[in-house]
Design a protein around this motif. Structure first.
Motif, PDB file in Angstrom:
ATOM      1  N   GLN A   1      76.804   0.659 102.343  1.00 18.54           N
ATOM      2  CA  GLN A   1      76.669   1.977 101.691  1.00 18.54           C
ATOM      3  C   GLN A   1      77.859   2.244 100.775  1.00 18.54           C
ATOM      4  O   GLN A   1      77.717   2.819  99.705  1.00 18.54           O
ATOM      5  CB  GLN A   1      76.588   3.095 102.740  1.00 18.54           C
ATOM      6  N   GLY A   2      79.043   1.819 101.225  1.00 20.68           N
ATOM      7  CA  GLY A   2      80.243   2.019 100.417  1.00 20.68           C
ATOM      8  C   GLY A   2      80.186   1.215  99.127  1.00 20.68           C
ATOM      9  O   GLY A   2      80.577   1.703  98.064  1.00 20.68           O
ATOM     10  N   ALA A   3      79.668  -0.014  99.209  1.00 17.69           N
ATOM     11  CA  ALA A   3      79.555  -0.861  98.019  1.00 17.69           C
ATOM     12  C   ALA A   3      78.659  -0.185  96.991  1.00 17.69           C
ATOM     13  O   ALA A   3      78.944  -0.203  95.787  1.00 17.69           O
ATOM     14  CB  ALA A   3      79.016  -2.235  98.402  1.00 17.69           C
ATOM     15  N   ALA A   4      77.586   0.450  97.467  1.00 18.09           N
ATOM     16  CA  ALA A   4      76.671   1.151  96.555  1.00 18.09           C
ATOM     17  C   ALA A   4      77.380   2.320  95.862  1.00 18.09           C
ATOM     18  O   ALA A   4      76.976   2.742  94.778  1.00 18.09           O
ATOM     19  CB  ALA A   4      75.455   1.648  97.324  1.00 18.09           C
ATOM     20  N   LEU A   5      78.433   2.823  96.495  1.00 18.23           N
ATOM     21  CA  LEU A   5      79.213   3.920  95.895  1.00 18.23           C
ATOM     22  C   LEU A   5      80.418   3.394  95.117  1.00 18.23           C
ATOM     23  O   LEU A   5      81.238   4.177  94.626  1.00 18.23           O
ATOM     24  CB  LEU A   5      79.697   4.886  96.985  1.00 18.23           C
ATOM     25  N   GLY A   6      80.546   2.068  95.061  1.00 18.12           N
ATOM     26  CA  GLY A   6      81.650   1.471  94.319  1.00 18.12           C
ATOM     27  C   GLY A   6      82.953   1.394  95.098  1.00 18.12           C
ATOM     28  O   GLY A   6      84.034   1.280  94.517  1.00 18.12           O
ATOM     29  N   LEU A   7      82.860   1.429  96.434  1.00 24.37           N
ATOM     30  CA  LEU A   7      84.080   1.379  97.253  1.00 24.37           C
ATOM     31  C   LEU A   7      84.336  -0.042  97.751  1.00 24.37           C
ATOM     32  O   LEU A   7      83.406  -0.730  98.169  1.00 24.37           O
ATOM     33  CB  LEU A   7      83.940   2.326  98.450  1.00 24.37           C
ATOM     34  N   PRO A   8      85.595  -0.479  97.716  1.00 23.58           N
ATOM     35  CA  PRO A   8      85.925  -1.838  98.142  1.00 23.58           C
ATOM     36  C   PRO A   8      85.706  -2.048  99.648  1.00 23.58           C
ATOM     37  O   PRO A   8      86.060  -1.192 100.470  1.00 23.58           O
ATOM     38  CB  PRO A   8      87.409  -1.986  97.803  1.00 23.58           C
ATOM     39  N   GLY A   9      85.114  -3.204  99.968  1.00 20.97           N
ATOM     40  CA  GLY A   9      84.748  -3.510 101.352  1.00 20.97           C
ATOM     41  C   GLY A   9      85.920  -3.526 102.320  1.00 20.97           C
ATOM     42  O   GLY A   9      85.789  -3.063 103.459  1.00 20.97           O
ATOM     43  N   ASP A  10      87.069  -4.034 101.880  1.00 18.86           N
ATOM     44  CA  ASP A  10      88.191  -4.133 102.832  1.00 18.86           C
ATOM     45  C   ASP A  10      88.725  -2.752 103.200  1.00 18.86           C
ATOM     46  O   ASP A  10      89.168  -2.523 104.334  1.00 18.86           O
ATOM     47  CB  ASP A  10      89.311  -5.034 102.280  1.00 18.86           C
ATOM     48  N   TRP A  11      88.618  -1.822 102.257  1.00 14.96           N
ATOM     49  CA  TRP A  11      89.069  -0.453 102.537  1.00 14.96           C
ATOM     50  C   TRP A  11      88.123   0.220 103.549  1.00 14.96           C
ATOM     51  O   TRP A  11      88.558   0.792 104.546  1.00 14.96           O
ATOM     52  CB  TRP A  11      89.129   0.341 101.226  1.00 14.96           C
ATOM     53  N   ILE A  12      86.813   0.108 103.281  1.00 17.75           N
ATOM     54  CA  ILE A  12      85.802   0.668 104.195  1.00 17.75           C
ATOM     55  C   ILE A  12      85.977   0.080 105.589  1.00 17.75           C
ATOM     56  O   ILE A  12      85.934   0.782 106.602  1.00 17.75           O
ATOM     57  CB  ILE A  12      84.372   0.305 103.726  1.00 17.75           C
ATOM     58  N   ASP A  13      86.144  -1.236 105.625  1.00 22.12           N
ATOM     59  CA  ASP A  13      86.301  -1.940 106.895  1.00 22.12           C
ATOM     60  C   ASP A  13      87.468  -1.342 107.687  1.00 22.12           C
ATOM     61  O   ASP A  13      87.329  -1.012 108.868  1.00 22.12           O
ATOM     62  CB  ASP A  13      86.521  -3.422 106.577  1.00 22.12           C
ATOM     63  N   ALA A  14      88.610  -1.193 107.013  1.00 20.50           N
ATOM     64  CA  ALA A  14      89.804  -0.676 107.701  1.00 20.50           C
ATOM     65  C   ALA A  14      89.583   0.755 108.192  1.00 20.50           C
ATOM     66  O   ALA A  14      89.936   1.107 109.323  1.00 20.50           O
ATOM     67  CB  ALA A  14      91.008  -0.741 106.762  1.00 20.50           C
ATOM     68  N   VAL A  15      88.973   1.579 107.342  1.00 22.77           N
ATOM     69  CA  VAL A  15      88.778   2.990 107.698  1.00 22.77           C
ATOM     70  C   VAL A  15      87.832   3.120 108.897  1.00 22.77           C
ATOM     71  O   VAL A  15      88.109   3.870 109.844  1.00 22.77           O
ATOM     72  CB  VAL A  15      88.247   3.797 106.490  1.00 22.77           C
ATOM     73  N   PHE A  16      86.731   2.351 108.889  1.00 23.62           N
ATOM     74  CA  PHE A  16      85.766   2.507 109.978  1.00 23.62           C
ATOM     75  C   PHE A  16      86.223   1.841 111.265  1.00 23.62           C
ATOM     76  O   PHE A  16      85.953   2.343 112.355  1.00 23.62           O
ATOM     77  CB  PHE A  16      84.361   2.110 109.521  1.00 23.62           C
ATOM     78  N   ARG A  17      86.940   0.713 111.160  1.00 24.46           N
ATOM     79  CA  ARG A  17      87.533   0.145 112.377  1.00 24.46           C
ATOM     80  C   ARG A  17      88.448   1.164 113.042  1.00 24.46           C
ATOM     81  O   ARG A  17      88.472   1.304 114.264  1.00 24.46           O
ATOM     82  CB  ARG A  17      88.311  -1.130 112.057  1.00 24.46           C
TER      83      ARG A  17
END
Ligand SMILES: C=C(O[C@@H]1C=C(C(=O)O)C=C[C@H]1O)C(=O)O
Length: 177
Positions: free
Chosen positions: A71-87
């Protein structure tokens, strides 16, 4: 209208600090979503306590992270950032749950009369909050990823109701910001 916030931005604009005056922090939706996600850990814990289930569910965690990254990629957000935030959100949730389990064990709580259904009620709510967290990350991407803005971000996000539940969990949840 003449809130200290507006005044501060006017002063910034007059002193030529345009970047800052054009992008005031809009972190209230993010703060609320992080707080609600942590507060929901109480409902998760009750459901698991009643079901005699373990707290950590690694397949569900993988699903949560995968969905958030997509979902983040669809919003243009980098995967490693999303990963860190949700972990971090997941670790924080488990901290709340572990602290509650420890209390309930000490109090020899048997079962709760009013535990919600994890799969049908609580997890869909967590999924809704995931989308909300991602949208506010997108809306504030520049400010959130600017190392110079760290202190402002920390101040804007720092006051969480969940702190009364678990200060340690709040530290974990906010660590990636
Ligand atoms: C919240 C839960 O507990 C834990 C935390 C998770 C999360 O924060 O998304 C996911 C799986 C579990 O390890 C859950 O089981 O849904």
């Amino acid at each position: 209208q003449d809130s200290p916030n507006n005044l501060r931005h006017e002063v910034d604009a007059r002193s030529g600090n345009l970047a800052r005056s054009q992008a005031p922090l809009q972190l209230e939706p993010l703060r609320l979503a992080i707080d609600q996600r942590l507060l929901l850990a109480q409902a998760v814990a009750r459901a698991k306590w009643n079901a005699r289930a373990v707290i950590e569910d690694l397949p569900r965690e993988a699903l949560v992270i995968h969905a958030a990254v997509e979902q983040g990629a669809a919003l243009g957000l980098p995967g490693d950032w999303i990963d860190a935030v949700f972990r971090a959100q997941i670790e924080a949730s488990k901290t709340v749950q572990r602290e509650l389990f420890a209390q309930w064990r000490a109090q020899q709580v048997d079962r709760f009369d009013d535990a919600p259904d994890l799969a049908r009620t609580v997890r869909p709510e967590l999924d809704r909050l995931t989308a909300q967290i991602l949208r506010s990350m997108r809306d504030n991407q520049t400010a959130l990823r600017d190392p110079a803005g760290k202190a402002d971000v920390a101040r804007a996000l720092g006051v969480l109701e969940a702190r009364t539940l678990s200060p340690a969990a709040v530290e974990q949840a906010l660590a990636p910001f």
